[in-house]
Design a protein around this motif. Structure first.
Motif, PDB file in Angstrom:
ATOM      1  N   LYS A 152       0.823  -1.212   0.000  1.00 16.04           N
ATOM      2  CA  LYS A 152       0.000   0.000   0.000  1.00 16.04           C
ATOM      3  C   LYS A 152       0.857   1.262   0.000  1.00 16.04           C
ATOM      4  CE  LYS A 152      -3.712   2.285   2.596  1.00 16.04           C
ATOM      5  NZ  LYS A 152      -4.599   2.198   3.791  1.00 16.04           N
ATOM      6  N   GLU A 153       1.990   1.213   0.721  1.00 14.63           N
ATOM      7  CA  GLU A 153       2.798   2.419   0.903  1.00 14.63           C
ATOM      8  C   GLU A 153       3.980   2.519  -0.057  1.00 14.63           C
ATOM      9  OE1 GLU A 153       3.967   2.202   4.955  1.00 14.63           O
ATOM     10  OE2 GLU A 153       1.910   2.244   5.736  1.00 14.63           O
ATOM     11  N   ALA A 154       4.352   1.404  -0.698  1.00 15.78           N
ATOM     12  CA  ALA A 154       5.571   1.400  -1.515  1.00 15.78           C
ATOM     13  C   ALA A 154       5.355   2.078  -2.862  1.00 15.78           C
ATOM     14  CB  ALA A 154       6.049  -0.034  -1.723  1.00 15.78           C
ATOM     15  N   ASP A 155       6.206   3.039  -3.170  1.00 12.72           N
ATOM     16  CA  ASP A 155       6.153   3.700  -4.476  1.00 12.72           C
ATOM     17  C   ASP A 155       6.847   2.873  -5.555  1.00 12.72           C
ATOM     18  OD1 ASP A 155       4.831   5.881  -3.370  1.00 12.72           O
ATOM     19  OD2 ASP A 155       6.710   6.887  -2.837  1.00 12.72           O
ATOM     20  N   ALA A 156       7.680   1.912  -5.120  1.00  8.26           N
ATOM     21  CA  ALA A 156       8.468   1.141  -6.087  1.00  8.26           C
ATOM     22  C   ALA A 156       7.611   0.173  -6.895  1.00  8.26           C
ATOM     23  CB  ALA A 156       9.565   0.364  -5.360  1.00  8.26           C
ATOM     24  N   ILE A 157       6.438  -0.189  -6.370  1.00  5.68           N
ATOM     25  CA  ILE A 157       5.568  -1.131  -7.084  1.00  5.68           C
ATOM     26  C   ILE A 157       4.719  -0.343  -8.066  1.00  5.68           C
ATOM     27  CG2 ILE A 157       3.791  -2.895  -6.840  1.00  5.68           C
ATOM     28  CD1 ILE A 157       4.817  -3.359  -4.008  1.00  5.68           C
ATOM     29  N   GLU A 158       4.823  -0.704  -9.321  1.00  2.00           N
ATOM     30  CA  GLU A 158       4.286   0.143 -10.382  1.00  2.00           C
ATOM     31  C   GLU A 158       2.946  -0.349 -10.921  1.00  2.00           C
ATOM     32  OE1 GLU A 158       7.471  -0.379 -13.051  1.00  2.00           O
ATOM     33  OE2 GLU A 158       8.796   1.084 -12.094  1.00  2.00           O
ATOM     34  N   GLY A 159       2.186   0.603 -11.452  1.00  2.00           N
ATOM     35  CA  GLY A 159       0.997   0.329 -12.243  1.00  2.00           C
ATOM     36  C   GLY A 159      -0.056  -0.502 -11.541  1.00  2.00           C
TER      37      GLY A 159
ATOM     38  N   LEU B 265       7.957 -10.347  -3.114  1.00  2.00           N
ATOM     39  CA  LEU B 265       8.111  -8.923  -2.801  1.00  2.00           C
ATOM     40  C   LEU B 265       9.547  -8.578  -2.421  1.00  2.00           C
ATOM     41  CD1 LEU B 265       4.829  -8.029  -0.897  1.00  2.00           C
ATOM     42  CD2 LEU B 265       5.677  -7.014  -3.008  1.00  2.00           C
ATOM     43  N   ALA B 266      10.214  -9.468  -1.685  1.00  2.00           N
ATOM     44  CA  ALA B 266      11.599  -9.202  -1.304  1.00  2.00           C
ATOM     45  C   ALA B 266      12.497  -9.144  -2.538  1.00  2.00           C
ATOM     46  CB  ALA B 266      12.091 -10.273  -0.334  1.00  2.00           C
ATOM     47  N   GLU B 267      12.318 -10.103  -3.453  1.00  2.00           N
ATOM     48  CA  GLU B 267      13.133 -10.106  -4.668  1.00  2.00           C
ATOM     49  C   GLU B 267      12.804  -8.910  -5.559  1.00  2.00           C
ATOM     50  OE1 GLU B 267      12.386 -13.949  -6.332  1.00  2.00           O
ATOM     51  OE2 GLU B 267      13.965 -14.920  -5.143  1.00  2.00           O
ATOM     52  N   TYR B 268      11.527  -8.548  -5.631  1.00  2.00           N
ATOM     53  CA  TYR B 268      11.103  -7.405  -6.446  1.00  2.00           C
ATOM     54  C   TYR B 268      11.701  -6.108  -5.894  1.00  2.00           C
ATOM     55  CZ  TYR B 268       7.983  -4.145  -8.883  1.00  2.00           C
ATOM     56  OH  TYR B 268       7.480  -3.120  -9.656  1.00  2.00           O
ATOM     57  N   LEU B 269      11.590  -5.919  -4.578  1.00  2.00           N
ATOM     58  CA  LEU B 269      12.115  -4.699  -3.962  1.00  2.00           C
ATOM     59  C   LEU B 269      13.638  -4.646  -4.031  1.00  2.00           C
ATOM     60  CD1 LEU B 269       9.774  -4.455  -0.840  1.00  2.00           C
ATOM     61  CD2 LEU B 269       9.699  -3.045  -2.901  1.00  2.00           C
ATOM     62  N   LYS B 270      14.284  -5.800  -3.896  1.00  2.00           N
ATOM     63  CA  LYS B 270      15.743  -5.836  -3.997  1.00  2.00           C
ATOM     64  C   LYS B 270      16.195  -5.435  -5.399  1.00  2.00           C
ATOM     65  CE  LYS B 270      19.741  -8.827  -3.191  1.00  2.00           C
ATOM     66  NZ  LYS B 270      20.187 -10.198  -2.815  1.00  2.00           N
ATOM     67  N   LEU B 271      15.483  -5.935  -6.404  1.00  2.00           N
ATOM     68  CA  LEU B 271      15.799  -5.585  -7.784  1.00  2.00           C
ATOM     69  C   LEU B 271      15.603  -4.094  -8.020  1.00  2.00           C
ATOM     70  CD1 LEU B 271      16.561  -6.690 -10.602  1.00  2.00           C
ATOM     71  CD2 LEU B 271      14.119  -6.961 -11.045  1.00  2.00           C
ATOM     72  N   LYS B 272      14.514  -3.549  -7.489  1.00  2.00           N
ATOM     73  CA  LYS B 272      14.234  -2.127  -7.654  1.00  2.00           C
ATOM     74  C   LYS B 272      15.282  -1.271  -6.941  1.00  2.00           C
ATOM     75  CE  LYS B 272      10.535  -1.813 -10.193  1.00  2.00           C
ATOM     76  NZ  LYS B 272      10.530  -1.034 -11.452  1.00  2.00           N
ATOM     77  N   GLN B 273      15.661  -1.691  -5.736  1.00  2.00           N
ATOM     78  CA  GLN B 273      16.670  -0.943  -4.993  1.00  2.00           C
ATOM     79  C   GLN B 273      18.003  -0.956  -5.721  1.00  2.00           C
ATOM     80  OE1 GLN B 273      16.673  -2.741  -1.099  1.00  2.00           O
ATOM     81  NE2 GLN B 273      14.675  -1.905  -0.545  1.00  2.00           N
ATOM     82  N   GLY B 274      18.335  -2.104  -6.325  1.00  2.00           N
ATOM     83  CA  GLY B 274      19.579  -2.205  -7.074  1.00  2.00           C
ATOM     84  C   GLY B 274      19.584  -1.324  -8.307  1.00  2.00           C
ATOM     85  N   SER B 275      18.447  -1.277  -9.014  1.00  2.00           N
ATOM     86  CA  SER B 275      18.378  -0.459 -10.224  1.00  2.00           C
ATOM     87  C   SER B 275      18.416   1.027  -9.896  1.00  2.00           C
ATOM     88  CB  SER B 275      17.103  -0.787 -11.012  1.00  2.00           C
ATOM     89  OG  SER B 275      15.947  -0.472 -10.255  1.00  2.00           O
ATOM     90  N   GLN B 276      17.855   1.407  -8.745  1.00  2.00           N
ATOM     91  CA  GLN B 276      17.886   2.810  -8.340  1.00  2.00           C
ATOM     92  C   GLN B 276      19.302   3.259  -8.007  1.00  2.00           C
ATOM     93  OE1 GLN B 276      15.078   3.021  -5.123  1.00  2.00           O
ATOM     94  NE2 GLN B 276      13.292   2.915  -6.462  1.00  2.00           N
ATOM     95  N   LYS B 277      20.100   2.345  -7.406  1.00  2.00           N
ATOM     96  CA  LYS B 277      21.484   2.691  -7.077  1.00  2.00           C
ATOM     97  C   LYS B 277      22.327   2.859  -8.331  1.00  2.00           C
ATOM     98  CE  LYS B 277      21.558   0.405  -2.569  1.00  2.00           C
ATOM     99  NZ  LYS B 277      22.133  -0.707  -1.771  1.00  2.00           N
ATOM    100  N   GLN B 278      21.973   2.094  -9.380  1.00  2.00           N
ATOM    101  CA  GLN B 278      22.761   2.136 -10.603  1.00  2.00           C
ATOM    102  C   GLN B 278      22.358   3.285 -11.517  1.00  2.00           C
ATOM    103  OE1 GLN B 278      22.391  -1.698 -12.427  1.00  2.00           O
ATOM    104  NE2 GLN B 278      23.227  -2.787 -10.662  1.00  2.00           N
TER     105      GLN B 278
ATOM    106  N   GLU C 209      -2.133  -2.567  -7.357  1.00  2.00           N
ATOM    107  CA  GLU C 209      -3.547  -2.764  -7.033  1.00  2.00           C
ATOM    108  C   GLU C 209      -3.882  -4.242  -6.894  1.00  2.00           C
ATOM    109  OE1 GLU C 209      -7.908  -2.135  -9.181  1.00  2.00           O
ATOM    110  OE2 GLU C 209      -6.145  -1.060  -9.938  1.00  2.00           O
ATOM    111  N   HIS C 210      -3.379  -5.062  -7.829  1.00  2.00           N
ATOM    112  CA  HIS C 210      -3.684  -6.494  -7.796  1.00  2.00           C
ATOM    113  C   HIS C 210      -3.027  -7.174  -6.594  1.00  2.00           C
ATOM    114  CE1 HIS C 210      -5.781  -6.176 -11.493  1.00  2.00           C
ATOM    115  NE2 HIS C 210      -4.719  -6.052 -12.278  1.00  2.00           N
ATOM    116  N   LEU C 211      -1.788  -6.778  -6.295  1.00  2.00           N
ATOM    117  CA  LEU C 211      -1.109  -7.359  -5.137  1.00  2.00           C
ATOM    118  C   LEU C 211      -1.836  -7.014  -3.845  1.00  2.00           C
ATOM    119  CD1 LEU C 211       2.709  -6.857  -5.859  1.00  2.00           C
ATOM    120  CD2 LEU C 211       1.563  -9.024  -5.369  1.00  2.00           C
ATOM    121  N   TYR C 212      -2.246  -5.768  -3.735  1.00  2.00           N
ATOM    122  CA  TYR C 212      -2.948  -5.343  -2.518  1.00  2.00           C
ATOM    123  C   TYR C 212      -4.263  -6.113  -2.368  1.00  2.00           C
ATOM    124  CZ  TYR C 212      -5.029  -2.399   1.064  1.00  2.00           C
ATOM    125  OH  TYR C 212      -5.605  -1.959   2.223  1.00  2.00           O
ATOM    126  N   GLU C 213      -4.965  -6.281  -3.478  1.00  2.00           N
ATOM    127  CA  GLU C 213      -6.231  -7.018  -3.442  1.00  2.00           C
ATOM    128  C   GLU C 213      -6.000  -8.478  -3.064  1.00  2.00           C
ATOM    129  OE1 GLU C 213      -9.944  -8.149  -6.461  1.00  2.00           O
ATOM    130  OE2 GLU C 213      -8.394  -6.720  -7.075  1.00  2.00           O
TER     131      GLU C 213
END
Length: 288
Positions: free
Chosen positions: A213-220, A267-280, A224-228
């Motif tokens: 609900k609070e994460a901006d890293a999850i897109e589109g 979610l852990a793998e998704y967020l880790k991937l997003k965090q890695g791409s943001q650093k790069q 909504e589907h994950l939260y549901e």
């Protein structure tokens, strides 16, 4: 996967470097098994310590045995502790556990070692120990009663070790509370406390739902589907167990575990991937 080992809690004396000055220090801990230090000699070596790198081990401290081999305390605590080199022996610093639980020197600790982390400045590099393997190490001088108890419980810890990768991933991306709840749920599940495990798996799903609900890293629409999905999963798991006026047995606990594990891993793998791409991603800010 993991290394399960039993070792006696001992008092050690060493030194710590502060502003290029070595100061004496006292700490309490357990010696790491030789097979571990040999296998990971690139990390656990004097050159690593001398170069200023810090090494930590993520462990789960489970039970405490007295000198006769009786279980005197169940700690069941996850902790990341420094590894200290002393005369080419590597010791896991468990001073905090020793003080928090008033464990006497000379008692034996049952330790599940999951990962090693090397810290260099602000950067940290972690690795799971013995991927896809479960090993255990017991010194020859431990009481036979301890050996029997640990061997009898090894299957449970083996199962836990195989799933700990998810617990570790959650901590890596900053979801320590969810990680702790997942671990507790797994401990209870494999200990036969199905009602208790369901409560913690429900907390995991609730925590993940709040993250989504609070994460901006999850897109589109994925967000909504994950939260549901997590909301419906939470409602389903909430219908199991005594708090809902029903009984939560093995089938309900297993389903709750599988939901909590699969969504945690994703979610852990998704967020880790997003965090890695943001650093790069290079900064686009221009200096006026």
């Amino acid at each position: 996967m993991v290394l399960l080992f039993i070792e006696k809690l001992e008092e050690y004396f060493g030194s710590v470097r502060v502003n290029a000055i070595k100061l004496p220090m006292r700490f309490v801990g357990v010696e790491l098994p030789t097979e571990l230090t040999s296998h990971y000699s690139s990390i656990l070596s004097p050159s690593t310590i001398v170069s200023g790198l810090k090494v930590y081990a993520r462990v789960h401290v489970r039970r405490v045995f007295n000198e006769e081999g009786d279980v005197v305390k169940e700690v069941n605590e996850n902790i990341e502790s420094p590894v200290i080199e002393r005369d080419n022996i590597y010791v896991l610093d468990l001073t905090k556990i020793h003080l928090d639980y008033s464990i006497p020197i000379g008692y034996f600790l049952e330790v599940l070692l999951i990962s090693l982390t090397v810290e260099s400045g602000t950067k940290r590099y972690g690795m799971l120990v013995y991927p896809d393997e479960f090993r255990y190490s017991m010194p020859p001088n431990i009481p036979q009663k301890v050996s029997n108890l640990v061997t009898g419980y090894a299957r449970v810890l083996r199962e836990l070790g195989g799933m700990y990768e998810v617990v570790d991933l959650l901590s890596t991306v900053g979801l320590q509370d969810v990680s702790a709840d997942l671990w507790e749920g797994l401990v209870r599940f494999y200990g036969g406390d199905y009602e208790g495990s369901i409560k913690f798996f429900r907390k995991v799903v609730e925590g993940l739902r709040n993250i989504v609900k609070e994460a901006d890293a999850i897109e589109g629409s994925r967000k909504e589907h994950l939260y549901e999905y997590l909301s419906k999963a939470y409602s389903l798991i909430s219908s199991f167990g005594e708090h809902a006026g029903t009984r939560g047995s093995l089938p309900e606990a297993r389903l709750s575990r599988d939901i909590a594990l699969s969504t945690s891993r994703y979610l852990a793998e998704y967020l880790k991937l997003k965090q890695g791409s943001q650093k790069q991603t290079p900064s686009t800010t221009q200096t006026p």
